[in-house]
Scaffold this active site. Structure first.
Site, PDB file in Angstrom:
ATOM      1  N   ARG A   1      55.281  20.358  22.215  1.00 36.10           N
ATOM      2  CA  ARG A   1      56.178  20.907  23.233  1.00 36.10           C
ATOM      3  C   ARG A   1      57.384  19.980  23.341  1.00 36.10           C
ATOM      4  O   ARG A   1      57.232  18.768  23.370  1.00 36.10           O
ATOM      5  CB  ARG A   1      55.444  21.002  24.567  1.00 36.10           C
ATOM      6  CG  ARG A   1      56.180  21.822  25.614  1.00 36.10           C
ATOM      7  CD  ARG A   1      55.365  21.926  26.894  1.00 36.10           C
ATOM      8  NE  ARG A   1      54.198  22.760  26.733  1.00 36.10           N
ATOM      9  CZ  ARG A   1      53.081  22.612  27.445  1.00 36.10           C
ATOM     10  NH1 ARG A   1      52.991  21.622  28.327  1.00 36.10           N
ATOM     11  NH2 ARG A   1      52.061  23.410  27.268  1.00 36.10           N
TER      12      ARG A   1
ATOM     13  N   ARG B   1      56.763  16.806  34.516  1.00 34.44           N
ATOM     14  CA  ARG B   1      57.051  17.570  33.294  1.00 34.44           C
ATOM     15  C   ARG B   1      58.523  17.977  33.217  1.00 34.44           C
ATOM     16  O   ARG B   1      59.318  17.638  34.081  1.00 34.44           O
ATOM     17  CB  ARG B   1      56.166  18.834  33.281  1.00 34.44           C
ATOM     18  CG  ARG B   1      54.646  18.560  33.380  1.00 34.44           C
ATOM     19  CD  ARG B   1      54.068  18.235  32.023  1.00 34.44           C
ATOM     20  NE  ARG B   1      52.628  18.074  32.036  1.00 34.44           N
ATOM     21  CZ  ARG B   1      51.730  19.049  31.811  1.00 34.44           C
ATOM     22  NH1 ARG B   1      52.122  20.288  31.609  1.00 34.44           N
ATOM     23  NH2 ARG B   1      50.440  18.780  31.796  1.00 34.44           N
TER      24      ARG B   1
ATOM     25  N   LYS C   1      49.230  16.697  36.298  1.00 37.44           N
ATOM     26  CA  LYS C   1      50.630  17.023  35.995  1.00 37.44           C
ATOM     27  C   LYS C   1      51.413  17.288  37.281  1.00 37.44           C
ATOM     28  O   LYS C   1      50.847  17.637  38.318  1.00 37.44           O
ATOM     29  CB  LYS C   1      50.687  18.252  35.095  1.00 37.44           C
ATOM     30  CG  LYS C   1      50.012  19.492  35.673  1.00 37.44           C
ATOM     31  CD  LYS C   1      49.911  20.573  34.619  1.00 37.44           C
ATOM     32  CE  LYS C   1      49.034  21.722  35.107  1.00 37.44           C
ATOM     33  NZ  LYS C   1      48.716  22.667  34.038  1.00 37.44           N
TER      34      LYS C   1
ATOM     35  N   LYS D   1      55.126  19.238  38.583  1.00 35.51           N
ATOM     36  CA  LYS D   1      56.173  20.143  38.110  1.00 35.51           C
ATOM     37  C   LYS D   1      57.302  20.260  39.133  1.00 35.51           C
ATOM     38  O   LYS D   1      57.047  20.404  40.322  1.00 35.51           O
ATOM     39  CB  LYS D   1      55.572  21.529  37.834  1.00 35.51           C
ATOM     40  CG  LYS D   1      54.526  21.491  36.722  1.00 35.51           C
ATOM     41  CD  LYS D   1      53.920  22.857  36.460  1.00 35.51           C
ATOM     42  CE  LYS D   1      52.987  22.822  35.249  1.00 35.51           C
ATOM     43  NZ  LYS D   1      52.387  24.134  34.976  1.00 35.51           N
TER      44      LYS D   1
ATOM     45  N   CYS E   1      51.106  34.193  28.780  1.00 37.78           N
ATOM     46  CA  CYS E   1      50.932  32.882  28.147  1.00 37.78           C
ATOM     47  C   CYS E   1      50.502  33.093  26.692  1.00 37.78           C
ATOM     48  O   CYS E   1      50.245  34.217  26.269  1.00 37.78           O
ATOM     49  CB  CYS E   1      49.882  32.070  28.908  1.00 37.78           C
ATOM     50  SG  CYS E   1      48.224  32.771  28.774  1.00 37.78           S
TER      51      CYS E   1
ATOM     52  N   CYS F   1      45.157  28.612  22.134  1.00 34.82           N
ATOM     53  CA  CYS F   1      44.879  27.855  23.354  1.00 34.82           C
ATOM     54  C   CYS F   1      43.377  27.703  23.558  1.00 34.82           C
ATOM     55  O   CYS F   1      42.644  28.696  23.636  1.00 34.82           O
ATOM     56  CB  CYS F   1      45.506  28.526  24.574  1.00 34.82           C
ATOM     57  SG  CYS F   1      45.092  27.635  26.078  1.00 34.82           S
TER      58      CYS F   1
ATOM     59  N   CYS G   1      43.546  32.717  30.944  1.00 28.19           N
ATOM     60  CA  CYS G   1      42.618  31.932  31.759  1.00 28.19           C
ATOM     61  C   CYS G   1      43.263  31.706  33.116  1.00 28.19           C
ATOM     62  O   CYS G   1      44.441  32.022  33.306  1.00 28.19           O
ATOM     63  CB  CYS G   1      42.287  30.604  31.064  1.00 28.19           C
ATOM     64  SG  CYS G   1      43.490  29.283  31.390  1.00 28.19           S
TER      65      CYS G   1
ATOM     66  N   CYS H   1      49.591  29.559  33.469  1.00 18.72           N
ATOM     67  CA  CYS H   1      50.843  29.199  32.794  1.00 18.72           C
ATOM     68  C   CYS H   1      51.940  30.252  32.933  1.00 18.72           C
ATOM     69  O   CYS H   1      53.111  29.919  32.930  1.00 18.72           O
ATOM     70  CB  CYS H   1      50.591  28.891  31.323  1.00 18.72           C
ATOM     71  SG  CYS H   1      49.630  27.391  31.104  1.00 18.72           S
TER      72      CYS H   1
END
Length: 579
Positions: A82, A151, A223, A225, A444, A450, A489, A493
């Site tokens: 990424r 991120r 994470k 954001k 996603c 994934c 899932c 995302c």
């Protein structure tokens, strides 16, 4: 550690990831040795977890998993890389480098993500270092694209207010840079930088940590954001961010930002202690204090986030556990000054506006629809080739949108004619030829790459939309924008909890169906049906869509309609998501 309000950090022993981070010597670990090991195409679990901080996930192609097991071969390991692109902005030269790398080391396609970043799939372990180096040579980076750090900072790609976009984009860049890990490990491992880590003392705490002054040796619990929205567009879904800045423009000038905290989309199926959450407004800040504010907010999460249970480690749970009032007091203590009261603003949509748009500076911007953000050539639709040809002559910039689309921005009138001719030559439409539902769709990556995916998303949502489109036409609402989102899932995302219609994968071909989020992104969706397949999805949605067509009031969005008519209850706080 500041602890003025008698609130203790969460108890419980630290998780294995916390031990790993501490022992990694600022993210170095044994990555150099593992990358040099030619016996396997994969990495040991601990190094794979560290690799995320460097911008990569190890994956295996699940389409080939059974066959390889039969042949007693290890899984078909490959890596997703990424690339950090603050605010989604890249130069034409950078676009051409990413395009070239997709063929050289990837699967021949580029993925534009819902966080305005590039993803390359299918990179083999032996090519990781070469790929990362070439990305860095193009003045891009993969550092902190993943991992327990702040991120890629998002911002509205706003093609209308050119001068406001330039300012807001600059803050996205500054925030990304200010909150990036400072460890020399990245340069040492990937760019053959000086070997400095071995001579640095490992810090036990945070105060005075010379390597990581903001994060310390164990970084964040999860994470983090950040996104910047420019009203009236909430395309970055500012309420889904851990920290959201809402630009306040008065008399054509950016005077500052409203601040909201504690959003997040992820949850775990069957665990009601996990839930998506909306960020809450806490005040207003002038531009000169944006960086200081973000840093102090990050340090509160660093000190008080749950380091024992990772699925309860996001910032939203820290705030919900201690209360918003406690958080604001703690923040003001750390800052030494107080936020001003929030200013007036209004959002009216979260989607992109397609086609050519003239900015206030006289330059043109073309917003192109990219299905699922996947830039590739398919038979009869050579999208990647067309964009490569555009990049060769384009003198402005490219902007990846939060809805996985692409803005070819800052185009002169002279270049506009040439770019339009290239797109026409290759048969690339702006997106207006598609139904409103298809243009509003987000998904996603999910299967096959994934590792978390329980069901398809990117490969399946277009098929489902094709089956729903005749129902919309029959009802006469094919031009009605309805936000529809699908993930493989519950990690969220594609921000499904903010979709007016949303599907979250449970198992192959089966989804939980949600409805009722607001079109402007300030209300969550609610589960309407559990564990249903395609036939039930269509049978369930058909009567609701017909009823919406005949009973909606003027200007009423689908999410508002299903709440008014009692299909689902409104969810204005994640703590009520499972009620």
């Amino acid at each position: 550690m500041a602890n003025h309000h008698k609130v203790e950090p969460i108890g419980g022993p630290p998780s294995d990831v916390e031990h790993l981070k501490r022992e990694s010597h600022y993210l170095k670990g044994s990555l150099v040795e593992s990358l040099a090991n030619r016996i396997t195409g994969g990495l040991p679990d601990l190094d794979n977890r560290l690799l995320k901080f460097h911008g990569s996930y190890m994956q295996d192609d699940r389409d080939h998993r059974t066959e390889r097991e039969k042949q007693k071969l290890e899984p078909y390991y490959q890596f997703m890389l990424r690339v950090v692109t603050p605010g989604g902005v890249a130069t034409p030269e950078q676009w051409l480098v990413m395009d070239e790398l997709a063929d050289k080391y990837g699967t021949g396609s580029l993925k534009l993500t819902t966080r305005q970043a590039f993803q390359l799939h299918g990179v083999l372990k032996w090519n990781l270092k070469k790929t990362i180096r070439e990305i860095n040579d193009a003045l891009l980076s993969t550092l902190a694209a993943c991992g327990d750090v702040s991120r890629n900072v998002m911002c509205n790609p706003n093609p209308y207010q050119s001068e406001i976009h330039a300012e807001v984009f600059e803050w996205a860049q500054k925030l990304t840079s200010h909150l990036a890990p400072k460890t020399p490990a990245y340069h040492e491992i990937w760019l053959d930088g000086e070997k400095v880590l071995d001579s640095l003392p490992q810090s036990d705490g945070i105060e005075g940590d010379t390597v990581e002054p903001i994060y310390g040796p164990v970084y964040l619990p999860r994470k983090f954001k950040i996104g910047i929205a420019v009203p009236p567009s909430n395309d970055v879904d500012v309420y889904s961010q851990d920290l959201g800045y809402i630009a306040i423009v008065e008399k054509g000038k950016l005077v500052g930002f409203n601040v909201c905290v504690g959003g997040g989309m992820g949850m775990t199926h069957g665990d009601t202690a996990t839930y998506p959450q909306l960020a809450k407004l806490i005040g207003f800040v002038t531009p000169d204090r944006v960086l200081e504010l973000a840093e102090k907010i990050v340090t509160i999460q660093r000190d008080y986030g749950n380091r024992s249970v990772r699925k309860n480690a996001r910032f939203k749970y820290t705030i919900d556990r201690h209360g918003l009032e406690w958080f604001v007091n703690e923040l003001h203590d750390r800052l030494g000054w107080e936020l001003q009261p929030a200013r007036e603003f209004r959002f009216d949509h979260t989607g992109d506006r397609y086609g050519w748009i003239k900015g206030k500076d006289g330059k043109w911007n073309l917003n192109l629809y990219i299905q699922a953000g996947r830039v590739k050539d398919i038979e009869g639709y050579p999208l990647r080739t067309a964009l490569r040809e555009v990049a060769k002559i384009h003198t402005g910039d490219f902007r990846l949108t939060a809805n996985q689309n692409l803005v070819i921005a800052n185009v002169t009138s002279q270049k506009k004619t040439k770019i339009a001719a290239i797109l026409k030559q290759y048969g690339i439409g702006e997106g207006t030829q598609y139904s409103a539902l298809r243009r509003s769709a987000l998904s996603c990556v999910a299967l096959p790459t994934c590792g978390l995916a329980m069901a398809e998303a990117e490969r399946y949502l277009p098929t489902l939309i094709t089956k729903l489109e005749p129902i919309l036409e029959e009802a006469g609402i094919q031009d009605e924008e309805i936000n529809i989102r699908m993930t493989g899932c519950p990690n969220g995302c594609a921000r499904p909890a903010l979709g007016e219609i949303a599907f979250i994968g449970k198992s192959p071909g089966k989804y939980n169906m949600y409805m009722g989020a607001s079109f402007s992104g300030d209300r969550l969706s609610k589960m309407y049906r559990e564990n249903i397949g395609e036939e039930e999805i269509i049978d369930t949605l058909k009567p609701i869509l017909h009823r919406y067509a005949s009973e909606r009031v003027s200007g009423e969005h689908f999410g508002d309609f299903v709440i008014r008519t009692g299909y689902v209850k409104p969810v204005t706080d994640g703590t009520n998501f499972h009620d």
